[in-house]
Each structure stands twice: as C-alpha cells, then as structure tokens.
Design a protein around this motif. Sequence first.
Motif: not given
Ligand code: PHE
Length: 339
Positions: A167, A169, A193, A207, A209, A249, A281-282, A305-306
């Motif tokens: 990700h 992140s 992945r 992605q 984010e 996280f 997700g967030a 968020f992502g």
């Molecule tokens: N990094 C998570 C993923 O790849 C997405 C996400 C990012 C969720 C930031 C919450 C906060 O699935």
Amino acid sequence: MSNSIEEIKKEVEASVVSSDVELEAFRMRFISRKSVIGELFGNMKTVPAEERKAYGQDVNALKNLAENRFQFHIDNLKSGAKKSEDHPDLTLPPIESQFGTIHPLTATRQRFIEIFERIGFNVSSGPEIEDDWHNFTALNFPENHPAREMQDTFFLEKNPDIALRTHTSSVQIRVMENEKPPIRTLSPGRVFRNEAISARAHCVFHQMEGLYIDKGVSFADLKQTLYHFAKEMYTKETQVRFRPSYFPFTEPSAEIDISCQICHGEGCNICKYSGWVEIGGAGMVDPNVLESCGIDPSVYSGFAFGMGIERITMLRYGIKDLRLFTENDIRFLKQFNSL
Ligand code: PHE
C-alpha cells in the motif's frame, strides 16, 4: 490510304499518356510490328508502282513521328514521377494520424489530485520496493501479527526485510518522518499483492492514499473531506457511508462505501444488489504511528484514507473488468478520447 495516314497522324499528335499502362497501349497501337503503322508498311505491295515512293515516304514520316511521340511520352512520365518525389502533391488528402489518448486510470488520478489540491493537499511519492519498517512496523503492524498476512505480500526471497509495497501508506510514513505538521498529502502509486488476477483483483494495482495531520483534526473532518471527494469525483447526489472496520494504523477505522454509480441504488451485480459499493478504507491515525514518526500524539491528530484507483475508475466509467486497464486494447482505450 493517305487519308488513313492523315488520321493516324492526327491521332499520334493528339495522344496523351499519363501512366505505364497507357504508354504500353500507345506502343501496341503505333510502334510494335503489329501496329497500325506496321500495317501501312505491309500494304506497300498493293500500292501502284508510280505512287509507291511517295507512299513510302509518308509512312516513314509517320513512323518517325510516332517514335518521337513515344519518346516524348516516356520522358514525360519519368519527369512526372521525379517531380512528385521532389515536390509532394500538397493537394492530396492527408493520411489520418492516430493520436494517443489519456489512459482512464491517469485521468482519474489527475482528477483525484485536482480535487484534493483545491483543499490544500500536495502529492508525495516513495519507492515501490520497501523495507519492513515503512510498509509494516511503523504502521503499527505487530511482529508476527496476522494483519501482515491480510496483505499477501511479495517478499524478496533472500531478504524478508524487503518487499514490494502493499500500500502507499508507506509513503505517508516517509512524509511524517521528514516533515512537520500540518501535513496534507496524497500518495498515488503502484502497489503489489499476491492475488490471483480476475475481473475484480490484480496483483499490481494503483492506490491513492491521503493523510492530514494537524492540531485538532477529528473524524468529522475525515467524513466531510470524503463527502466532498465523492460529490466532486462522481455527482452531487452521491451518498457516502462508513462501516466500522479494522486497520492496524488507524483507530477508529472504517470502510468507505458510496452509493452505486452504475444502478443508482436500483440494484445491480456490481453492488451485489445492495446499492452500495466499497471504495476504500479510512480512519484516525493511530497514536502509535504518529509516535513512530516523531510526531507528538498529545499535540497532533490526523486522518488517513486509502482507495484503489482502478475501483474509482471502474465506477466512474462503468467498466466491469479491471483487466481491461492493462490489456492495451486500442478499441478500449480509444473510448476515452475526450478525457
Ligand atoms: N492502507 C490500507 C490498504 O491498503 C488503506 C487505508 C489507508 C486504510 C489509510 C485506512 C487508512 O488497504
């Protein structure tokens, strides 16, 4: 007879030749042994003796005329071809050139960035080959925790500390390590992945984010920001809902759904007849993550968020199979001409 000579003479003089085929026709009619002029020579015997000399002279003159004309046509054709090489005919219609088109994933990424730039976000990037710290540990994934397996990671065989990032992140960790709040940043990029390729999943995807760190950032800010995003990316009527979830996280964490852009709530196989589709997700950045990056969680808070750019794009254009994005089929790509 001389009448016929006269007629052939006129015909030779008026002849026009503009191609090799016409040149050959001219040669057959006036030059070859079986030509009309050849025939005139053949008739010589039937001409009364006293006229024969004059007749012979006339036919010879005609023969010379035809040969000169033939050479004239040859020269003309040659110089015509040369001319068109030197000076292309500018009056010809042009060959239609094929312009490239913007890839739908690129268009969506650009639109995403545009929406967030207007509310103060910048864009950051980081490496696709990551270490364990940036992809997992700093993001509060405990050692040997099953959450690491949630992401089906491609590790380097010889060094389990190095992996293809699962990700972006990881980019946010790099930004937090290097910058002081307030931080408002987007991190677009490729992620990897170990998933089987299907209409809905790929082992390589993109992605986007987002991260916002400042004093007093709350879940309300997160919700409002994503409401704004959904209405800008799709339509003013687009609804957003949050479902409780878990990410190491963020705490609290949520799954983000938007009202189905394909059936608008009527029910279709994209939203599995629920009227809602998940886009990412967030959550609020976990205090442990802030601490790992040297940011004091008693002073600062933030949200993250992502989302998958493929998913966002599929909903934007009604694309049902994400494999189309990487097949390079010109018929698919051409449809995005106007982006
Ligand atoms: N990094 C998570 C993923 O790849 C997405 C996400 C990012 C969720 C930031 C919450 C906060 O699935």
